[in-house]
Design a protein around this motif. Structure first.
Motif, mmCIF file in Angstrom:
data_model
loop_
_atom_site.group_PDB
_atom_site.id
_atom_site.type_symbol
_atom_site.label_atom_id
_atom_site.label_comp_id
_atom_site.label_asym_id
_atom_site.label_seq_id
_atom_site.Cartn_x
_atom_site.Cartn_y
_atom_site.Cartn_z
ATOM 1 N N LEU A 171 -4.482 5.643 5.402
ATOM 2 C CA LEU A 171 -4.420 4.242 5.818
ATOM 3 C C LEU A 171 -4.957 4.082 7.236
ATOM 4 N N GLN A 178 -0.685 9.640 2.835
ATOM 5 C CA GLN A 178 -0.941 8.212 2.671
ATOM 6 C C GLN A 178 -1.186 7.534 4.012
ATOM 7 N N CYS A 202 0.821 -1.220 0.000
ATOM 8 C CA CYS A 202 0.000 0.000 0.000
ATOM 9 C C CYS A 202 0.852 1.266 0.000
ATOM 10 N N THR A 245 -8.587 4.183 7.018
ATOM 11 C CA THR A 245 -9.062 2.926 6.434
ATOM 12 C C THR A 245 -9.354 1.893 7.508
ATOM 13 N N ALA A 271 -8.170 2.910 -0.979
ATOM 14 C CA ALA A 271 -7.906 2.451 0.385
ATOM 15 C C ALA A 271 -9.199 2.190 1.150
#
Length: 438
Positions: free
Chosen positions: A290, A286, A272, A293, A344
């Motif tokens: 995440l 990012q 990822c 997520t 994601a």
């Protein structure tokens, strides 16, 4: 810790779980904290230590190669020793001992890794911690047969993944804050200290939420085999594999299906950060997406846990596979941080569900007294699968393909996994008819 355990257990959201089920779910909350750290900040910290021009440091490409090699080493070791420890754990009053030992070592080594001042020691401690972590997971998964009944396995397994995703956010938030503040906060928190805090908080959290399971777990299924040697354990594993291939077609075809679709799941999880880096997306952005997520995965797992009360487990697994298939194709248009977030969050909807439902379904179709051995084999199919997905990405990239194309190619694994899942269902129906006629 005891008062915290009682407080959490009496909250409305946990009232439907027994004491043992609740304690088992909590361990998912603990180990998921390490998983979150390993998938996000750990490779970043490694490169901070490894990359540079000082004596003993290496280039960025070499760092990526060494880190990838370390993951492969862990995979190979676990593929070999996982079934052995699983088989040994099936003996009476042994499962808890192996689980406790592996978890304790994992927690201690995770804590010590924060004090690594060189990339070699950092990498060695990471490898050994991952090995201990994976052994504990193999035994932990096999405990599902001991702590609940077959009709509740889907719900309990889904709760484990759901609360694992949400619970892992708590220690990770502190680790992320330490990383973001870094040396820019007037020197108050340096790079090395942020690693100490990150690993330390994760290790303490991992230990704390494991205590209830250590107190409450009781092994109710075991084999009478008293063999202790590794050689005899290996022979038993080979006999079991032969029996699965020749006689238990339902387990056999499910393992093939699982090997294929979990390859795509694992490859996406492992890569990822690399996906975003290849697209030159903001690193902190990012990591934040995440983290969000995890919350999406929490909700997705609970939704599928509720659906498992009305629909067959294989039907729900099939829905997750189809979802992943289309997400892989969506990767072809991925180009911005916002589109990365959509991917994601989409993955989060199915990630915990496909893993938890696979675990509970497998638990239903294996002999409960051999759950350790069978989950050792299950772990081989899970960990071994990552080689194929990583190989696909490597081949595409080496041939000047984009990361978008590489991720899209993973759709093939989900398509094949779906086909073999349907074959598994037919084998199950055939077995049922034969049982009725016998």
């Amino acid at each position: 810790m005891g008062s915290l355990h009682k407080f959490l257990h009496h909250r409305k959201v946990f009232k439907g779980l027994t004491e043992q089920e609740f304690a088992w779910v909590l361990y998912d909350v603990g180990n998921s904290a390490f998983t979150m750290l390993a998938c996000s900040l750990l490779p970043i910290w490694f490169k901070e230590l490894a990359v540079g021009t000082a004596p003993g440091q290496i280039s960025g490409s070499q760092a990526t190669a060494f880190y990838s090699a370390s993951i492969s080493i862990v995979t190979l070791i676990i593929a070999f020793i996982g079934p052995i420890f699983g088989t040994l754990a099936d003996r009476k009053n042994t499962k808890k001992f192996i689980f406790t030992t592996a978890t304790a070592l994992g927690v201690i080594l995770c804590f010590l890794n924060g004090f690594s001042m060189g990339w070699i020691s950092f990498l060695i401690l990471t490898v050994v911690t991952r090995i201990c972590y994976n052994i504990s997971i193999t035994i932990y998964d096999s405990m599902l047969n001991d702590i609940t009944t077959e009709d509740r396995m889907d719900k309990v397994s889904s709760y484990g993944y759901a609360w694992g995703y949400l619970g892992s956010c708590i220690p990770f938030l502190f680790a992320l804050l330490a990383y973001i503040m870094g040396p820019d906060m007037l020197g108050m928190i340096s790079g090395p200290l942020s690693r100490v805090l990150g690993f330390g908080i994760t290790a303490v959290w991992w230990f704390m939420v494991t205590v209830p399971l250590l107190r409450n777990y009781k092994q109710t299924n075991w084999t009478e085999n008293t063999s202790h040697t590794v050689k005899n354990s290996l022979l038993k594993i080979f006999r079991t594999l032969k029996a699965i291939a020749l006689k238990d077609k339902k387990v056999f075809f499910f393992l093939i299906s699982y090997f294929l679709y979990i390859d795509g799941v694992g490859t996406i999880i492992d890569n990822c950060v690399n996906i975003g880096t290849d697209l030159n997306l903001d690193t902190v952005g990012q990591v934040i997406f995440l983290l969000l997520t995890q919350v999406v995965a929490f909700g997705g797992s609970l939704v599928f846990a509720k659906l498992s009360e009305k629909y067959k487990t294989t039907t729900l697994i099939g829905v997750c596979i189809i979802g992943y298939f289309f997400l892989c194709l969506y990767a072809l248009v991925l180009n911005s941080l916002l589109e990365f977030a959509v991917l994601a969050f989409g993955v989060g909807c199915f990630q915990g569900s496909i893993q938890s439902l696979s675990r509970s379904y497998y638990c239903k179709i294996i002999p409960p007294e051999k759950s350790g051995e069978y989950f050792g084999i299950y772990d081989v199919f899970s960990k071994g699968a990552s080689f194929l997905g990583s190989a696909v990405i490597a081949v595409v990239k080496l041939n000047n393909g984009t990361i978008n194309t590489a991720v899209a190619c993973l759709a093939v694994f989900f398509a094949l996994g779906y086909v073999f899942l349907k074959i598994t269902e037919k084998q199950g129906a055939l077995t049922g008819v034969m049982a009725e006629n016998s």
